[in-house]
Motif scaffolding. Structure first.
Motif, PDB file in Angstrom:
ATOM      1  N   LEU A  80      55.361 117.571  66.834  1.00  0.00           N
ATOM      2  CA  LEU A  80      54.630 117.132  65.651  1.00  0.00           C
ATOM      3  C   LEU A  80      53.182 116.817  65.992  1.00  0.00           C
ATOM      4  N   VAL A  81      52.984 116.135  67.117  1.00  0.00           N
ATOM      5  CA  VAL A  81      51.637 115.746  67.523  1.00  0.00           C
ATOM      6  C   VAL A  81      50.786 116.985  67.804  1.00  0.00           C
ATOM      7  N   ALA A  97      43.255 111.295  57.897  1.00  0.00           N
ATOM      8  CA  ALA A  97      43.354 109.995  58.567  1.00  0.00           C
ATOM      9  C   ALA A  97      44.811 109.583  58.746  1.00  0.00           C
ATOM     10  N   THR A  98      45.649 109.866  57.740  1.00  0.00           N
ATOM     11  CA  THR A  98      47.071 109.537  57.847  1.00  0.00           C
ATOM     12  C   THR A  98      47.724 110.283  59.002  1.00  0.00           C
ATOM     13  N   GLU A  99      47.296 111.514  59.219  1.00  0.00           N
ATOM     14  CA  GLU A  99      47.843 112.294  60.329  1.00  0.00           C
ATOM     15  C   GLU A  99      47.436 111.706  61.680  1.00  0.00           C
ATOM     16  N   TRP A 100      46.191 111.236  61.782  1.00  0.00           N
ATOM     17  CA  TRP A 100      45.765 110.601  63.030  1.00  0.00           C
ATOM     18  C   TRP A 100      46.565 109.325  63.284  1.00  0.00           C
ATOM     19  N   ARG A 101      46.809 108.545  62.210  1.00  0.00           N
ATOM     20  CA  ARG A 101      47.615 107.319  62.386  1.00  0.00           C
ATOM     21  C   ARG A 101      49.038 107.672  62.802  1.00  0.00           C
ATOM     22  N   GLY A 102      49.591 108.695  62.186  1.00  0.00           N
ATOM     23  CA  GLY A 102      50.934 109.116  62.556  1.00  0.00           C
ATOM     24  C   GLY A 102      51.006 109.610  63.980  1.00  0.00           C
ATOM     25  N   LEU A 104      49.005 108.707  66.488  1.00  0.00           N
ATOM     26  CA  LEU A 104      48.869 107.550  67.376  1.00  0.00           C
ATOM     27  C   LEU A 104      50.176 106.768  67.465  1.00  0.00           C
ATOM     28  N   ALA A 105      50.816 106.527  66.313  1.00  0.00           N
ATOM     29  CA  ALA A 105      52.079 105.788  66.303  1.00  0.00           C
ATOM     30  C   ALA A 105      53.156 106.533  67.091  1.00  0.00           C
ATOM     31  N   THR A 106      53.184 107.856  66.945  1.00  0.00           N
ATOM     32  CA  THR A 106      54.183 108.646  67.665  1.00  0.00           C
ATOM     33  C   THR A 106      53.962 108.589  69.164  1.00  0.00           C
ATOM     34  N   VAL A 107      52.708 108.733  69.596  1.00  0.00           N
ATOM     35  CA  VAL A 107      52.400 108.703  71.027  1.00  0.00           C
ATOM     36  C   VAL A 107      52.720 107.341  71.632  1.00  0.00           C
ATOM     37  N   GLY A 256      59.704 101.157  70.656  1.00  0.00           N
ATOM     38  CA  GLY A 256      59.219 102.528  70.716  1.00  0.00           C
ATOM     39  C   GLY A 256      59.851 103.411  69.656  1.00  0.00           C
ATOM     40  N   ALA A 257      61.159 103.238  69.446  1.00  0.00           N
ATOM     41  CA  ALA A 257      61.855 104.031  68.430  1.00  0.00           C
ATOM     42  C   ALA A 257      61.292 103.744  67.036  1.00  0.00           C
ATOM     43  N   LEU A 258      61.030 102.464  66.749  1.00  0.00           N
ATOM     44  CA  LEU A 258      60.475 102.099  65.437  1.00  0.00           C
ATOM     45  C   LEU A 258      59.074 102.680  65.250  1.00  0.00           C
ATOM     46  N   ALA A 259      58.248 102.584  66.301  1.00  0.00           N
ATOM     47  CA  ALA A 259      56.888 103.112  66.207  1.00  0.00           C
ATOM     48  C   ALA A 259      56.896 104.631  66.057  1.00  0.00           C
ATOM     49  N   ALA A 260      57.740 105.298  66.843  1.00  0.00           N
ATOM     50  CA  ALA A 260      57.812 106.752  66.750  1.00  0.00           C
ATOM     51  C   ALA A 260      58.338 107.190  65.394  1.00  0.00           C
ATOM     52  N   THR A 261      59.322 106.465  64.864  1.00  0.00           N
ATOM     53  CA  THR A 261      59.850 106.777  63.539  1.00  0.00           C
ATOM     54  C   THR A 261      58.767 106.643  62.482  1.00  0.00           C
ATOM     55  N   ARG A 262      57.989 105.548  62.581  1.00  0.00           N
ATOM     56  CA  ARG A 262      56.887 105.359  61.648  1.00  0.00           C
ATOM     57  C   ARG A 262      55.879 106.498  61.755  1.00  0.00           C
TER      58      ARG A 262
END
Length: 302
Positions: A80-81, A97-102, A104-107, A256-262
């Motif tokens: 995805l990244v 911008a939403t994609e950049w936030r997503g 960052l959260a995934t990484v 990490g799972a919660l952040a990656a899910t977000r």
């Protein structure tokens, strides 16, 4: 080179290759080409994306030779990244911008997951009996999920695709590790498990293709969440894989799972569009990913 570092490097290469295939598949989805098997087989772009998927699957299989399922499968979300900038460039637009936030959260989430998941190269493998048991249980779950035929079955098919891809990865690891020990590649166990890999890899691809008929966003997120969760369950229950670090390791993994899910959800909620106008409703998606794959961790993808 450390086995964990090599596994991560192979996962990164696999993710970039899957992302390139995803861009091609997203273009096919925009033209509704993916709705007909005959149209897919007669389309050169589809064969190009299939070749990229195959190359990514081989890289993923190599990663499974050196890293445990609990490490390799979550890294499949890096597809995805990688697909964010590739997809935006293909559509002739800037990354939102939403994609950049997503991203960052995934990484960040994957980084937290890697700390307790990183371990030695895989040592245990599935016996033939275990492989058949896992395969049978997965087929039963897939049939249960896809038994009802209705226009809103996309999420169920996406869940089934994630399960199939996770099992394909677990079986691939057994073939890779068993063959890498100098054992016979033509033993009954290796050949039988390899055939099961093909069945589940192709099945996962077809199930995800069916899931994306009503759109790519929500089914995409479900595939990327179901795949690593199912693979981790197999690794911990049957292969003796464990999270390291005790209670702290578990907390890091949960965070990490919660952040990656977000991050995944943010990426899949961002609509794409071409410079000349919005994409068709059925083809809107934040980030395309290749069919069947772990995310790919998946994926196996091989």
């Amino acid at each position: 080179m450390n086995a964990t570092v090599l596994a991560v490097a192979l996962c990164l290469a696999s993710a970039v290759t899957y992302a390139a295939a995803a861009v091609a598949q997203e273009r096919l989805a925009r033209r509704a080409t993916a709705r007909s098997a005959r149209a897919l087989l007669g389309n050169g772009a589809w064969w190009w994306s299939a070749g990229l998927n195959a190359a990514a699957a081989l890289l993923h299989a190599a990663a499974l030779r050196y890293g445990p399922l609990t490490l390799v499968q979550p890294l499949g979300a890096l597809t995805l990244v990688a697909a964010v900038p590739l997809g935006a460039r293909g559509a002739g637009r800037r990354v939102a911008a939403t994609e950049w936030r997503g991203t960052l959260a995934t990484v960040v989430g994957l980084g937290l997951l890697l700390l307790p998941a990183s371990g030695p190269a895989p040592d245990d493998t599935l016996t033939l009996a275990e492989a058949l048991a896992v395969s049978g249980a997965t087929v039963a779950a897939i049939l249960l999920l896809t038994a009802r035929k209705d226009p809103r079955s996309g999420l169920r098919h996406a869940t089934a695709s994630g399960l199939a891809s996770a099992v394909a990865s677990a079986l691939t690891q057994t073939v890779a590790v068993a063959g890498g020990r100098g054992g016979s590649l033509f033993s009954v166990r290796v050949v039988s498990v390899a055939l099961l890999v093909v069945v589940f890899a192709v099945g996962g691809m077809l199930l995800s293709q069916r899931a994306y008929r009503g759109g790519l966003g929500a089914p995409l997120a479900v595939v990327n969440l179901a795949n690593p969760l199912a693979a981790a369950a197999i690794g911990m229950i049957l292969l003796g894989e464990r999270l390291h670090g005790g209670a702290l390791g578990i907390l890091l993994a949960v965070a990490g799972a919660l952040a990656a899910t977000r991050g995944v959800l943010l990426l899949t909620r961002t609509p794409t569009g071409s410079p000349t106008g919005p994409a068709p409703v059925a083809a809107r998606s934040a980030v395309p990913v290749p069919s069947g794959a772990p995310v790919p961790a998946g994926r196996v993808t091989a």
